[in-house]
Enzyme design. Sequence first.
Site: not given
Length: 490
Positions: A182, A257, A291, A393
């Site tokens: 997906k 992750e 990331c 973040e």
Amino acid sequence: MMEVQTGVREVDLYINGKYVKASNGATFAVKNPATQELIAQVSAATEADVDKACRAARDAFEQGPWRTMTVAERCAKLRRMAEIILERKEEIARLDAMDVGKPYLSTVHHEVPRAANNIKFFADFIEKQGGEVYPMEEAYLNYTRYEPVGVAALITPWNVPFMLTTWKLGPCLAAGNTAVIKPAETTPLSVSLLGEIAKEAGIPDGVVNVVHGLGSVVGTALTTHPEVDLISFTGSTSTGKRIMKNGADSLKKVSFELGGKAANIVFEDANLDKAIPVSIQAAFMNSGQVCLAGSRILVQRTIFDEFLERFKKAAMELIVGDPQNEDTKMGPVVSEAHYNKVISYLEVAKEENATLVCGGKRPQLPDYLQNGYYLEPTVYVQENHQARICQEEIFGPIVTLIPFDTEEEALKIANDTEYGLNGVVWTENLQRAHRISHHVRAGTIWVNCWFVRDLRAPFGGFKKSGIGREGGHHSLEFFTEAKNICIALS
Ligand code: ADP
């Protein structure tokens, strides 16, 4: 080179070896973030479509021949898949440039070849694996086998759609599992090609399936589906938590992750000629939507002013523009919703009294990019490392410089975060390089470099940056069940 079709393309689900529309005919729109131009109508899978994909993957797993063919045969098909990816690399890179907004040139030269290598590497790697033998004196002999787990849900984010998907798909398929992929709903184009690429490589129908749609609908259907045995997910920490809850009832194995807020620590003895250009890349590559971004730059106070001046100059020189142009170093961010999130931090920074060094506004661009989701490379200085721009973040082209005095203070700031994906250290002092690397609580530490990846090495996060590791035998541990066989010898 394959010509990339222009205009609005139709992208369908890939289930059991065929591209199909959603069972209710529903679609969703995908836009080019550089222009807001409509580029695709994508079939939005229903729960029934997800169910079909999971059942196709289950049948392909149980009935073979994928799981039961020889490793050599399976790996030959995977190597062919890697070759096809390379043959189609321009097309794949154009699609990623179009729906992510990432610069075409680095995508075609770096990301897509890495994607091909993700598949080839695990085909080569698994062929060389053995098992263990544990003799119990003369009475019994134990040996181990590593068997595929079953049906894997591979859920991937929008920042590096194709490369990150193959990173999961390579070990998943090499180990003999089947997959339902997906991709993120904002960037489904390149991943959708994996269906036809798998077919051309001779991978049996049902082994690779691709479903599209919202995480809340398709992601939920997939992560709660009884036929899914394991979930490999890359994305945000909050979505990771939701997936873990959703997968709990059917006790799915997970590998996550998640987010990051890496400290990039620059000591006074660093080689700034290297540290500055690499720190620029670490801050602004893919518009900071990485990331692993070095989004907190900790700079020793004795060199702070020099670093700041040189870093600012380099940031202002970055060419921001059309991702399809070969000289563009930075494109837009991925979508309107994400743009709004990113620019909301400009207000946060103001409220927190951070000092704006450069950026903070839309760049000057040609007319046809006026609607794009662009922000200039933006640099702040913030003494308070607990400020929100140093903790959260942002996932955009915004980086914060934080001064420090001592090694101890640098470590304290580096570790004062809920994340632990990676860290970067710049020093010419060998002992310090090791010392800091040992004490930063993160899954990868780069010393005097950034973003260098060996597929044999473990990759993953401490703390809220993830669960488990990908890479080499770490990936294979996730995608296999270890079986012990104990034979009585008398
Ligand atoms: P972002 O918040 O930056 O969009 P996400 O972590 O939500 O990042 O997205 C990463 C991937 O996770 C995407 O493919 C997205 O569709 C998917 N996703 C989002 N929500 C869920 C969910 N509840 N279950 C499974 N997958 C989800």
